[in-house]
Design an enzyme around this catalytic site. Sequence first.
Site, PDB file in Angstrom:
ATOM      1  N   GLU A  79       0.810  -1.220   0.000  1.00  0.00           N
ATOM      2  CA  GLU A  79       0.000   0.000   0.000  1.00  0.00           C
ATOM      3  C   GLU A  79       0.850   1.279   0.000  1.00  0.00           C
ATOM      4  O   GLU A  79       0.763   2.110   0.899  1.00  0.00           O
ATOM      5  CB  GLU A  79      -0.970  -0.028   1.185  1.00  0.00           C
ATOM      6  CG  GLU A  79      -1.910  -1.226   1.112  1.00  0.00           C
ATOM      7  CD  GLU A  79      -2.807  -1.392   2.320  1.00  0.00           C
ATOM      8  OE1 GLU A  79      -2.746  -0.541   3.243  1.00  0.00           O
ATOM      9  OE2 GLU A  79      -3.577  -2.366   2.360  1.00  0.00           O
ATOM     10  N   ASN A 137       2.284  -4.847  -3.314  1.00  0.00           N
ATOM     11  CA  ASN A 137       0.873  -5.191  -3.122  1.00  0.00           C
ATOM     12  C   ASN A 137       0.076  -3.937  -2.805  1.00  0.00           C
ATOM     13  O   ASN A 137       0.532  -3.070  -2.061  1.00  0.00           O
ATOM     14  CB  ASN A 137       0.790  -6.184  -1.946  1.00  0.00           C
ATOM     15  CG  ASN A 137      -0.543  -6.868  -1.815  1.00  0.00           C
ATOM     16  OD1 ASN A 137      -1.065  -7.427  -2.773  1.00  0.00           O
ATOM     17  ND2 ASN A 137      -1.099  -6.857  -0.611  1.00  0.00           N
ATOM     18  N   HIS A 180     -10.201  -6.344  -2.566  1.00  0.00           N
ATOM     19  CA  HIS A 180     -11.286  -6.260  -1.581  1.00  0.00           C
ATOM     20  C   HIS A 180     -12.443  -5.538  -2.274  1.00  0.00           C
ATOM     21  O   HIS A 180     -12.484  -4.314  -2.336  1.00  0.00           O
ATOM     22  CB  HIS A 180     -10.827  -5.498  -0.340  1.00  0.00           C
ATOM     23  CG  HIS A 180      -9.757  -6.189   0.431  1.00  0.00           C
ATOM     24  ND1 HIS A 180      -9.960  -7.414   1.060  1.00  0.00           N
ATOM     25  CD2 HIS A 180      -8.462  -5.858   0.677  1.00  0.00           C
ATOM     26  CE1 HIS A 180      -8.843  -7.787   1.662  1.00  0.00           C
ATOM     27  NE2 HIS A 180      -7.917  -6.870   1.440  1.00  0.00           N
ATOM     28  N   GLU A 191      -5.839 -10.824  -2.042  1.00  0.00           N
ATOM     29  CA  GLU A 191      -6.675 -10.704  -0.843  1.00  0.00           C
ATOM     30  C   GLU A 191      -8.165 -10.644  -1.206  1.00  0.00           C
ATOM     31  O   GLU A 191      -8.930  -9.864  -0.649  1.00  0.00           O
ATOM     32  CB  GLU A 191      -6.284  -9.455  -0.036  1.00  0.00           C
ATOM     33  CG  GLU A 191      -4.810  -9.395   0.332  1.00  0.00           C
ATOM     34  CD  GLU A 191      -4.437  -8.160   1.142  1.00  0.00           C
ATOM     35  OE1 GLU A 191      -5.326  -7.562   1.784  1.00  0.00           O
ATOM     36  OE2 GLU A 191      -3.248  -7.792   1.133  1.00  0.00           O
ATOM     37  N   ASP A 215     -11.907 -10.720  -1.470  1.00  0.00           N
ATOM     38  CA  ASP A 215     -13.205 -10.962  -0.860  1.00  0.00           C
ATOM     39  C   ASP A 215     -14.204 -10.005  -1.507  1.00  0.00           C
ATOM     40  O   ASP A 215     -13.821  -8.981  -2.066  1.00  0.00           O
ATOM     41  CB  ASP A 215     -13.202 -10.852   0.668  1.00  0.00           C
ATOM     42  CG  ASP A 215     -12.579  -9.571   1.208  1.00  0.00           C
ATOM     43  OD1 ASP A 215     -12.637  -8.522   0.533  1.00  0.00           O
ATOM     44  OD2 ASP A 215     -12.023  -9.601   2.320  1.00  0.00           O
TER      45      ASP A 215
END
Length: 452
Positions: free
Chosen positions: A157, A198, A234, A262, A264
Amino acid sequence: MPSLRSGLPLVALVTCFATLLTAPAAHAADPPLRDLAAVKGKVIGTAVTGSKLTGTYGDLAGAQFNSLTPGNAMKWGSVEPTRGSFNWAEADQIVNFAEAHGQQVRGHTLVWHSQNPGWLANGTWTAAQLSTLLNEHIATEVGRYKGRLAAWDVVNEAFNEDGTYRQTLWYNGLGTGYIAQALTAARAADPAAKLYINDYNVEGVNAKSTALYNLVKSLKAQGVPIDGVGLQAHLIVGQVPATLQQNIQRFADLGVDVAITELDIRMTLPSDSTKLAQQAADYKAVMNACVAVTRCAGVTVWGFTDSDSWVPSTFPGQGAATPYDESYAPKPAYYAIAQALGGSGGGGGGGGPSTEGCTAKYAVTSQWNTGFTGQVTISCSGGTLSSWKADWTFGAGQQVTQAWNATCTQSGTAVSCSNASYNGTVPDGGSVSFGFNGSWSGSNPVPAVELG
């Protein structure tokens, strides 16, 4: 039971009670996701919590996935809560579990603005001191697992939404050079591990992902060791970026791997059959985008069960973001993932669950001159459902006037009833029932129910 007043012969009512309507033949169960992914040459992974790697949670984590990511256990605040004092217990537990189950491990994460220990985040450091801390931390952690981890999320990030660099301890103290420094230190500590940058909200083509693209291009031109880009993903139901595959491809064209790290897909609670169907379509879209690009290494879901998801505590009122519900029953999203990896996807038709081993029993529990009460019981023996839908066609003009424990709609003679938010799961050996009132005239023949 209300008194029975019927124009039908008793034998007809007995038939209604006794009729067992079995779902149509379904596809045979697919192999585990990890086996399907292996055929495609892809990773299918999950983030895990080490303390939960027992019982059903451990069984599913070991059987379904070929890669594990420690959700929190390898972050700086977890491994070095006090300067010079290390706690490797959970990280070691996850790595050992993965090796025992033939899985790879993705290390997460070395350099981040969040979840740092207080001594680091609140300290006053010169650039030289900060540089030393960075190098020492990476050498210690990556070195500990040298040869045992497949990949590391080295820098996490780094960008703001507009593509500018995030103001962090590292950026403010060391400038943009901290990224190259971290990657170089990680390569020295484990030459075999794949090194990634990432970030989130970089799944589609936008200002943030373009800034990341330009950084990776620059690092490659400088000879800095960079092997891959992680797209966190996400996401929100119904909002998969249309440019996802295009974005994966443009990073791949730089000569790096891409991983969905990651994944979801959250929804506003409560969940229902419509939201779960859209979620399944979204999971399938993400998987398809990865499968379509050779250099997309694979997909990791950020927790595989809703009981281990970060979403509800971070986004109040939202959740149900993973492929399994809180009772470890696979949701439509699970079957959509399987389908994208080349499996049958259970019942097919967009990733719906298989109804194999589950049956529906239709009964008239009460009937009078103008109306009746019906009940459908869905039972599973040798199968499970995470959501269900019962469809039938009335043969004599009957009309559903009210329903409970299900959402029922009728168009002409066709009726479709789907689970409520609280009763979609039917475990092996379990059952759920819903009821309805209806009107009839003349006759009330038993319809054939199709379970989906």
